[in-house]
Design a protein around this motif. Sequence first.
Motif, short mmCIF file in Angstrom:
data_model
loop_
_atom_site.label_atom_id
_atom_site.label_comp_id
_atom_site.label_asym_id
_atom_site.label_seq_id
_atom_site.Cartn_x
_atom_site.Cartn_y
_atom_site.Cartn_z
N TRP A 114 44.52 24.15 -45.01
CA TRP A 114 43.51 25.09 -44.52
C TRP A 114 43.49 26.36 -45.36
O TRP A 114 42.44 27.02 -45.46
CB TRP A 114 43.73 25.40 -43.04
CG TRP A 114 44.90 26.29 -42.70
CD1 TRP A 114 46.15 25.90 -42.38
CD2 TRP A 114 44.89 27.73 -42.64
NE1 TRP A 114 46.96 26.99 -42.11
CE2 TRP A 114 46.21 28.12 -42.26
CE3 TRP A 114 43.92 28.71 -42.84
CZ2 TRP A 114 46.57 29.45 -42.11
CZ3 TRP A 114 44.28 30.04 -42.69
CH2 TRP A 114 45.58 30.41 -42.32
N HIS A 115 44.61 26.71 -46.02
CA HIS A 115 44.61 27.84 -46.94
C HIS A 115 43.71 27.54 -48.15
O HIS A 115 42.89 28.37 -48.56
CB HIS A 115 46.03 28.13 -47.44
CG HIS A 115 46.90 28.76 -46.41
ND1 HIS A 115 48.27 28.86 -46.54
CD2 HIS A 115 46.61 29.34 -45.21
CE1 HIS A 115 48.78 29.47 -45.48
NE2 HIS A 115 47.78 29.75 -44.66
N MET A 116 43.88 26.34 -48.71
CA MET A 116 43.07 25.95 -49.87
C MET A 116 41.59 25.88 -49.50
O MET A 116 40.72 26.27 -50.29
CB MET A 116 43.54 24.60 -50.40
CG MET A 116 44.86 24.65 -51.14
SD MET A 116 44.77 25.59 -52.69
CE MET A 116 43.77 24.50 -53.70
N CYS A 117 41.31 25.40 -48.29
CA CYS A 117 39.92 25.35 -47.83
C CYS A 117 39.33 26.76 -47.74
O CYS A 117 38.17 27.00 -48.12
CB CYS A 117 39.83 24.66 -46.47
SG CYS A 117 40.16 22.89 -46.50
N MET A 118 40.13 27.69 -47.26
CA MET A 118 39.68 29.08 -47.15
C MET A 118 39.47 29.69 -48.54
O MET A 118 38.48 30.38 -48.78
CB MET A 118 40.70 29.90 -46.37
CG MET A 118 40.29 31.36 -46.14
SD MET A 118 41.48 32.28 -45.18
CE MET A 118 42.88 32.31 -46.30
N TYR A 119 40.40 29.42 -49.47
CA TYR A 119 40.27 29.99 -50.83
C TYR A 119 38.97 29.54 -51.49
O TYR A 119 38.22 30.34 -52.04
CB TYR A 119 41.45 29.55 -51.70
CG TYR A 119 42.81 30.01 -51.24
CD1 TYR A 119 42.96 31.09 -50.37
CD2 TYR A 119 43.98 29.36 -51.68
CE1 TYR A 119 44.22 31.50 -49.94
CE2 TYR A 119 45.23 29.76 -51.25
CZ TYR A 119 45.35 30.83 -50.38
OH TYR A 119 46.59 31.23 -49.98
N ILE A 120 38.72 28.21 -51.45
CA ILE A 120 37.54 27.70 -52.15
C ILE A 120 36.25 28.10 -51.44
O ILE A 120 35.21 28.30 -52.07
CB ILE A 120 37.64 26.16 -52.34
CG1 ILE A 120 36.71 25.74 -53.49
CG2 ILE A 120 37.30 25.41 -51.06
CD1 ILE A 120 36.98 24.33 -53.99
N CYS A 121 36.32 28.25 -50.12
CA CYS A 121 35.15 28.70 -49.36
C CYS A 121 34.78 30.14 -49.74
O CYS A 121 33.61 30.46 -49.95
CB CYS A 121 35.42 28.59 -47.87
SG CYS A 121 33.99 28.94 -46.83
N ILE A 122 35.79 31.00 -49.86
CA ILE A 122 35.56 32.40 -50.24
C ILE A 122 35.01 32.47 -51.65
O ILE A 122 34.03 33.18 -51.93
CB ILE A 122 36.86 33.21 -50.12
CG1 ILE A 122 37.26 33.38 -48.66
CG2 ILE A 122 36.71 34.59 -50.78
CD1 ILE A 122 38.64 33.98 -48.47
N GLY A 123 35.64 31.72 -52.59
CA GLY A 123 35.18 31.73 -53.97
C GLY A 123 33.76 31.23 -54.11
O GLY A 123 32.93 31.83 -54.81
N ALA A 124 33.46 30.12 -53.44
CA ALA A 124 32.11 29.54 -53.52
C ALA A 124 31.08 30.42 -52.84
O ALA A 124 29.93 30.51 -53.29
CB ALA A 124 32.11 28.15 -52.90
N ASN A 125 31.46 31.10 -51.75
CA ASN A 125 30.52 31.95 -51.03
C ASN A 125 30.07 33.14 -51.87
O ASN A 125 29.00 33.71 -51.63
CB ASN A 125 31.15 32.43 -49.72
CG ASN A 125 30.15 33.08 -48.79
OD1 ASN A 125 30.19 34.28 -48.53
ND2 ASN A 125 29.21 32.29 -48.28
#
Length: 577
Positions: A114-125
């Motif tokens: 879930w950390h990796m999901c959050m990282y890539i979500c923030i970067g992509a957003n």
Amino acid sequence: MSHDFKLCNFTLQFLRGRWFMMFASYLIMAGAGATYLFGVYSKTIKSTLGYDQTTLNLLSTFKDLGANVGVLSGLLAEVTPTWFVLLIGSLMNLSGYFLIWLAVTKKIATPKIWHMCMYICIGANSQNFANTGSLVTCVKNFPHSRGMMLGLMKGFVGLSGAIFTQLYLAIYGNDSKSLILLIAWLPALLSMIFIFSIREKKFSRHPNEVKVFNVTLVISIILALLLMGMTIAQKYIDFSHIGYVACATIVCVVLFCPFFVAIREEYTSWKLKKKELESVPSRVIVEEPPLPVSEIELPEYSSMVKIQEKEEVGCFSDIFKKPKRGEDYTILQALLSIDMLILFVATFCGLGCSLTSIDNLGQIGESLGYPQHTISTFVSLMSIWNYFGRVCSGFISEKLLLKWKVPRTLMMTLALILPTIGDLIIAFPFSGSVYVASLLIGFSFGVQLTLLFIIISELFGLKYYSTLFNCGQLASPLGSYILNVQVVGRLYDKEALKQLQSKGLTRLMVKELTCIGKQCYRNSFIILACVNLFGALVSLILVKRTMEYYKSDIYKRFRDQMEANEKEMKMISPAEK
């Protein structure tokens, strides 16, 4: 007036003008498509962190969620200046992708999923903040040419994958981990450099406006063909590091050509303005004290002033009292309309399927036995096809609309049929089939995305466009999650587990769950083809509903506003002089 003073005056006008802002927006957009490179570095994440395909697809879904849920950036743009939107986006981009790079290079402890999901979500957003800051501002500054403008802007986003590939090969060599680092710092740097150049300006007629867009189109096509040639050449020839540096240098030179176009057009505008100011005294004979500007009766201008002096309608007012198509809808009026609902379903099907195909392209190539270098090649080529889809949809749809009144919604229907063929080619592959499929899916994805943004601006107006165009693409991450994780990911893992069992192995005995063979994606892509076809049928309802609207003169109100702006500037100019 001294030469130095004239040069300084022109430089200031150039840096504050529409044309430099347009060039700056192109560069920001060229750095805002890092999400399309997921197919290149996803294998690195999968192998380094030991993910199975379902987990990797979950990660790609959060990437799509971040890339397409831009409501926050839209609402922020309604109440804050553009520079603040770009600043927030650059910080999000840097932090999100930098943390992913730290994870895959083992510079930090292995993060939880879930950390990796959050990282890539923030970067992509972060790309939504770049889109909202630069793309929306450009559309408002060039409303009468929005089709061409949106096509070019989204076209540069489509090319960004191939541009990033050339840059990372030149800077870091063939290292996909370093590609993640490049994605972290370069887009953030571009937004920071041009942070005060992107802002809304009063627009007026420019004699060469369409010509400028055509010239920029030619430049972008040359860039796309160069990138395609380099990508194919690098597949068959082993380039030295100097060769990669030379390729990246050529790309950068062509990418900066619109800068010189901007200088030329701003100089033309500067000369016209100077000539008008010098000719004012010879045309005006003052026989009595001039009237104040507020008392001058100009029919067209007065009508525009009256429109502007009307009581402002709030973002969420008059929900069920909708204006005519093309006028400014409030946010809830647009979101609760039948037209937006149909767009939502079509976007769920079309963009959801396309994102699923793009995100799985690396694993599709691996399952069919392509080497990693070849997989990088057709991922880069998909970026090129994506570009052609974006610019073609902008320019061709504009020509068809203005000349023959062909609805853009009909072109959206055709764009939903194309990827159906691509999905079936992946389901039933043959030699080189991935190249053909990547062409069809990449091209249609570019067409759909650009047409979606144009259609929203034309049906619901530009007043709350910052929020509405971000709301319009909300369906794509939902479609990506259901189709990518729940359909494609699960069916892939099911086939991979069958192969493990046939070898007498269990899931716990292998670090990475991999499926090899044509059957890995067959059933899932047959389902995607059916979903795409359903989306095309639904979009025909919107074609029927908007047929009469597109037969009318949809740009008349913007021409009237342009004329009013010109009259206002002419009245102000003599006083400034």
